[in-house]
Design an enzyme around this catalytic site. Structure first.
Site, PDB file in Angstrom:
ATOM      1  N   LYS A  54      -9.084 -44.533  -2.635  1.00  7.17           N
ATOM      2  CA  LYS A  54      -7.476 -44.236  -2.302  1.00  7.17           C
ATOM      3  C   LYS A  54      -6.704 -44.036  -0.718  1.00  7.17           C
ATOM      4  CE  LYS A  54      -9.087 -40.326  -5.014  1.00  7.17           C
ATOM      5  NZ  LYS A  54      -9.565 -38.651  -5.497  1.00  7.17           N
ATOM      6  N   GLN A  98     -10.660 -34.052  -1.612  1.00  8.22           N
ATOM      7  CA  GLN A  98     -11.919 -34.725  -2.388  1.00  8.22           C
ATOM      8  C   GLN A  98     -12.855 -33.778  -3.342  1.00  8.22           C
ATOM      9  OE1 GLN A  98     -11.279 -37.357  -3.889  1.00  8.22           O
ATOM     10  NE2 GLN A  98     -12.510 -37.469  -5.239  1.00  8.22           N
ATOM     11  N   ASP A 124      -1.893 -33.345  -5.800  1.00  8.39           N
ATOM     12  CA  ASP A 124      -3.253 -33.558  -6.395  1.00  8.39           C
ATOM     13  C   ASP A 124      -2.320 -32.408  -8.250  1.00  8.39           C
ATOM     14  OD1 ASP A 124      -5.651 -34.889  -6.283  1.00  8.39           O
ATOM     15  OD2 ASP A 124      -5.993 -33.173  -5.741  1.00  8.39           O
TER      16      ASP A 124
HETATM   17  N1  GUN Z   1     -13.036 -35.548  -7.879  1.00  8.77           N
HETATM   18  C1  GUN Z   1     -12.835 -36.181  -9.201  1.00  8.77           C
HETATM   19  N2  GUN Z   1     -11.459 -36.478  -9.483  1.00  8.77           N
HETATM   20  C2  GUN Z   1     -10.489 -36.200  -8.338  1.00  8.77           C
HETATM   21  C3  GUN Z   1      -9.012 -36.139  -8.210  1.00  8.77           C
HETATM   22  O1  GUN Z   1      -7.837 -36.321  -9.067  1.00  8.77           O
HETATM   23  N3  GUN Z   1      -8.808 -35.207  -6.751  1.00  8.77           N
HETATM   24  C4  GUN Z   1      -9.351 -34.478  -6.310  1.00  8.77           C
HETATM   25  N4  GUN Z   1      -8.899 -34.279  -5.077  1.00  8.77           N
HETATM   26  N5  GUN Z   1     -11.064 -34.665  -6.387  1.00  8.77           N
HETATM   27  C5  GUN Z   1     -11.174 -35.213  -7.811  1.00  8.77           C
END
Ligand code: GUN
Length: 310
Positions: A54, A98, A124
């Site tokens: 990311k 995350q 998110d």
């Molecule tokens: N863990 C798995 N997918 C995601 C996501 O799209 N956002 C976040 N913050 N954590 C994740």
């Protein structure tokens, strides 16, 4: 039939290329790039890979990305303090914590943390205000994986309006927002889960089948109507030879990968589905890259909404 490959890597590259001039225009006007703060707590191996991708992708598209790594022993209070710091920051337009958080933080920790993120910076789309706006089909920041799936379907010319769509999995992160996005595009949507009776039969009604249950190779050909579009949201790494040999045919590229590396990545959809489906997103190279592209898109959007110059 061999399913058409729904190439998430290519669609994600297209989205990032479209974003770049808008990111540059924002930076020129604001005197700073759109900024994303990413918090990773603990050392979950998969999460480390995800957050690095990311941050890297954000940098390549001209965004500022700051990765805050906190030890697994971090208290919920300390994590909330870090979220608060990013909420107040003028240079961070988006915040991502995350998931999953370390189990030691307690059962309700993720919800408390997502609730604490400023909804205007909630790239998110997990904050209840943004979820509520999504349910009402109002303008909102929407969860990245399901909005990436919509981009993949639309840009691959898979018709959604009038289609029968089945979403397997009811998570807040994927299943529920996925169902809403499909519904708002006039699909007839069924959400399935672990208590659904006769799951293969229900799934086999679908023109669009989204597998987001988190069980490797669970969706076999009996779940799939011939010609259906199948989207595989799962991702797992198999290290057990017997399991790999049970799932993948002799001579398949996945077996060769396993022989070379000792592991192979696959999703919730069994490889035999490629013989039945009309279109199929691969794992890796399907939904994963799109999740990242949509995160960047949401960050730019949050930056623009907060206003250049702040
Ligand atoms: N863990 C798995 N997918 C995601 C996501 O799209 N956002 C976040 N913050 N954590 C994740």
């Amino acid at each position: 039939m061999t399913a058409k490959r729904l190439d998430g890597t290519a669609v994600a590259a297209q989205i990032r290329a479209e974003l770049k001039p808008a990111v540059d225009a924002f930076a020129a006007k604001a005197g700073r790039p759109p900024g994303l703060g990413i918090i990773l707590v603990g050392d979950d191996a998969a999460s480390q890979i995800y957050v690095s991708s990311k941050a890297k992708s954000a940098g390549e598209t001209g965004l500022r990305a700051d990765l805050v790594r906190l030890p697994a022993s971090t208290s919920l209070e300390d994590l909330l303090r870090e979220v608060d710091r990013l909420n107040r920051s003028d240079v961070h337009d988006g915040i991502l914590v995350q998931a999953p958080l370390p189990a030691a933080m307690g059962a309700g920790a993720a919800r408390r943390v997502f609730d604490a993120i400023d909804p205007a910076k909630d790239v998110d789309g997990f904050h209840p205000l943004n979820v509520g706006r999504l349910v009402q089909n109002r303008d909102s920041l929407v969860a990245c994986t399901p909005s990436g799936v919509i981009e993949l379907l639309e840009r691959s010319n898979v018709p959604i309006a009038g289609a029968s769509a089945v979403v397997v999995g009811r998570s807040d992160i994927v299943g529920k927002p996925m169902a809403m996005l499909l519904l708002h595009r006039n699909a007839t949507v069924t959400i399935c889960h672990s208590r659904t009776k006769d799951l293969p039969r229900v799934c086999a009604q679908a023109d669009i089948l989204v597998a987001a249950l988190g069980k490797a190779a669970f969706v076999t050909r009996e779940f799939v109507k011939p010609g259906a579009a199948v989207i595989d949201v799962g991702i797992a790494r198999l290290t057990d030879r017997a399991e790999v040999e049970r799932i993948f045919a002799p001579g398949s590229p996945a077996r060769a990968t396993f022989d070379k590396r000792g592991s192979v990545v696959l999703g919730d959809v069994h490889p035999e589905v490629a013989k039945v489906a009309g279109a199929l997103s691969p794992v890796p190279g399907g939904v994963g890259p799109l999740t990242i592209a949509m995160l960047l898109k949401n960050t730019l959007r949050a930056a623009e909404a907060r206003g250049a110059g702040r």
